[in-house]
Scaffold this active site. Structure first.
Site, PDB file in Angstrom:
ATOM      1  N   LYS A   1      -3.273  55.115  72.941  1.00 17.40           N
ATOM      2  CA  LYS A   1      -2.315  54.889  71.859  1.00 17.40           C
ATOM      3  C   LYS A   1      -2.786  53.736  70.988  1.00 17.40           C
ATOM      4  CE  LYS A   1       2.634  53.988  71.123  1.00 17.40           C
ATOM      5  NZ  LYS A   1       3.949  53.806  71.801  1.00 17.40           N
TER       6      LYS A   1
ATOM      7  N   SER B   1       9.518  55.526  74.975  1.00 12.09           N
ATOM      8  CA  SER B   1       8.419  56.014  74.147  1.00 12.09           C
ATOM      9  C   SER B   1       7.267  56.646  74.904  1.00 12.09           C
ATOM     10  CB  SER B   1       7.884  54.879  73.262  1.00 12.09           C
ATOM     11  OG  SER B   1       8.815  54.548  72.272  1.00 12.09           O
TER      12      SER B   1
ATOM     13  N   SER C   1       7.524  56.614  70.669  1.00 15.54           N
ATOM     14  CA  SER C   1       6.508  56.356  69.652  1.00 15.54           C
ATOM     15  C   SER C   1       5.109  56.806  70.066  1.00 15.54           C
ATOM     16  CB  SER C   1       6.465  54.856  69.332  1.00 15.54           C
ATOM     17  OG  SER C   1       6.144  54.106  70.499  1.00 15.54           O
TER      18      SER C   1
END
Length: 447
Positions: free
Chosen positions: A57, A157, A133
């Protein structure tokens, strides 16, 4: 060497195939990544992640590229040329880093097509959102682009995109995995967690990621990880699982089949040997306020100066969420801390009678990208409570909505009993196949 009919879908299967000589890590990634193959051929075996392609990420530092946080605000050379400790540990275990993955800006907000970053789509339905996210982590694993990924979880997330994309995702105990080298959002809520198809895959990743890191204050000295894969016994004999239906079923926006899918999942856990009892999570509704208040206050603290100086450079989604922190007071934050402390105390009492608590991860499947709002996903999500108390929690696929989108089963345990949470997810997955199902977009091709 004969080529396999299809590449493995899980880290566990890929590790076995590598050792059996059925494929190479180059075939899993790209022709340039030959180091892991050479090491394995020479007898150097770094463990089950050796040669496994992972994605990172893009708020977590990785030496191969910049860390943008999907934002134009900060200099992407931050932490340049270095790995975050969790990335370094995975790399030392032989994992191959394939690239940085899309995220909501600074791990909060909504997709923003006006910014120079891709809008993520869900491979189960390209008109829907993969969740956030950790959007690229969830959609990338589901699409077969890599076998595992790192996500971050401040209010769900990791577990939200895991549920929406039909994969597994773990928010481990707060204070088990170091967070340095990761851009912060909410200091007392943030976690870096593994995402992959199966709980067994997450166990293999977490075993490498966990433990104290010198110079990192997140993980106390003396805290070590465990051999989580060794704890996956395949059964739940002797365990008591609490089921909270009161706070998680019959809510607005619930998919028509959620209750039936969830009850079938609970029955599977019972068939694996668990005793099932009804529970009600303490202070559930007020904890929603406490977690949102605490997380927004901490996030505003991170971005207060930047938002004052470069308001227009932030995306609308972040401005609309983190900006609310300016309206909160120190008294609000202090009260949120008190609520979280009382909830932890009462939850510890509840866990004297149960080993695990299960709920749906979300009330419904992935929302449509068109017209996506904060309320359209925050109101159906059941994850933030566990960030507020710091307990380990895992989402695994448990079935599909009426429209055929994935639904998630949420499993939470006591602090530092992450292995038990993973054991339950693995026992469930040994008896079901939702985590191995492919999105319609990919079902006709090998991945």
């Amino acid at each position: 060497m004969a080529e396999p009919a299809a590449s493995p879908l899980t880290i566990t299967d890929a590790a076995a195939a590598l050792r059996a000589g059925e494929l190479t890590s180059v075939e899993l990634t790209a022709a340039g990544f030959a180091v892991a193959d050479a090491e394995l051929a020479s007898g150097v075996d770094r463990g089950p992640l050796h040669g496994i392609p992972l994605g990172i990420k893009d708020i977590i530092a990785c030496l191969e590229g910049p860390t943008t946080a999907n934002s134009v605000v900060d200099d992407p050379s931050w932490f340049a040329g270095r790995d975050a400790p969790v990335v370094a540990r995975l790399r030392a275990a032989g994992a191959v880093m394939t690239g940085k993955l899309t995220t909501m800006e600074y791990a909060v907000g909504l997709p923003d097509a006006s910014k120079p970053f891709p809008v993520p789509h869900n491979p189960w339905d390209l008109d829907t959102w993969p969740g956030g996210s950790s959007s690229g982590s969830g959609s990338g694993v589901a699409a077969g682009m890599f076998l595992g990924a790192l996500g971050t979880d401040t209010g769900g997330s990791v577990r939200m995109p895991a549920a929406f994309c039909g994969i597994s995702g773990m928010k481990q105990t707060y204070g088990l995995v170091p967070k340095s080298g990761c851009l912060p959002l909410g200091e007392t809520f943030d976690h870096i967690g593994p995402m992959a198809r199966s709980a067994a895959d997450c166990a293999a990743m977490l075993a490498v990621m966990a433990g104290h890191e010198p110079g990192d204050s997140t993980v106390p000295a003396g805290v070590v990880g465990a051999d989580y894969p060794a704890q996956l016994t395949g059964d739940l004999e002797g365990l008591t699982i609490g089921v909270d239906r009161v706070n998680h079923l019959g809510r607005p926006g619930e998919d028509p089949v959620l209750a039936a899918v969830f009850e079938a999942a609970v029955a599977t856990l019972a068939a694996a040997g668990a005793t099932v009892v009804d529970v009600e999570l303490p202070l559930y509704e007020v904890m929603g306020w406490a977690c949102m208040t605490g997380a927004l206050t901490e996030a505003f603290g991170v971005h207060r100066v930047g938002m004052a100086e470069r308001w227009a450079d932030y995306g609308q989604g972040l401005r609309n969420t983190v900006g609310q922190g300016a309206l909160l007071t120190g008294a609000d934050y202090a009260q949120s801390l008190k609520v979280r402390r009382v909830a932890r105390d009462q939850l510890a009492q509840l866990y004297r009678g149960v080993d695990l608590v299960v709920t749906p991860t979300a009330t419904a499947g992935a929302p449509a990208l068109e017209g996506l709002t904060w309320d359209s996903f925050a109101s159906i999500l059941h994850c933030g409570y566990w960030n507020g108390v710091g307990y380990p929690a895992l989402s695994v696929p448990m079935g599909s909505t009426v429209a055929g989108l994935p639904l998630g089963l949420h499993i939470a345990g006591r602090p530092y009993e992450d292995g038990l949470v993973l054991r339950a997810g693995d026992a469930y997955q040994r008896r079901t196949d939702a985590h191995l199902r492919l999105p319609p977009l990919l079902s006709a091709v090998s991945v």
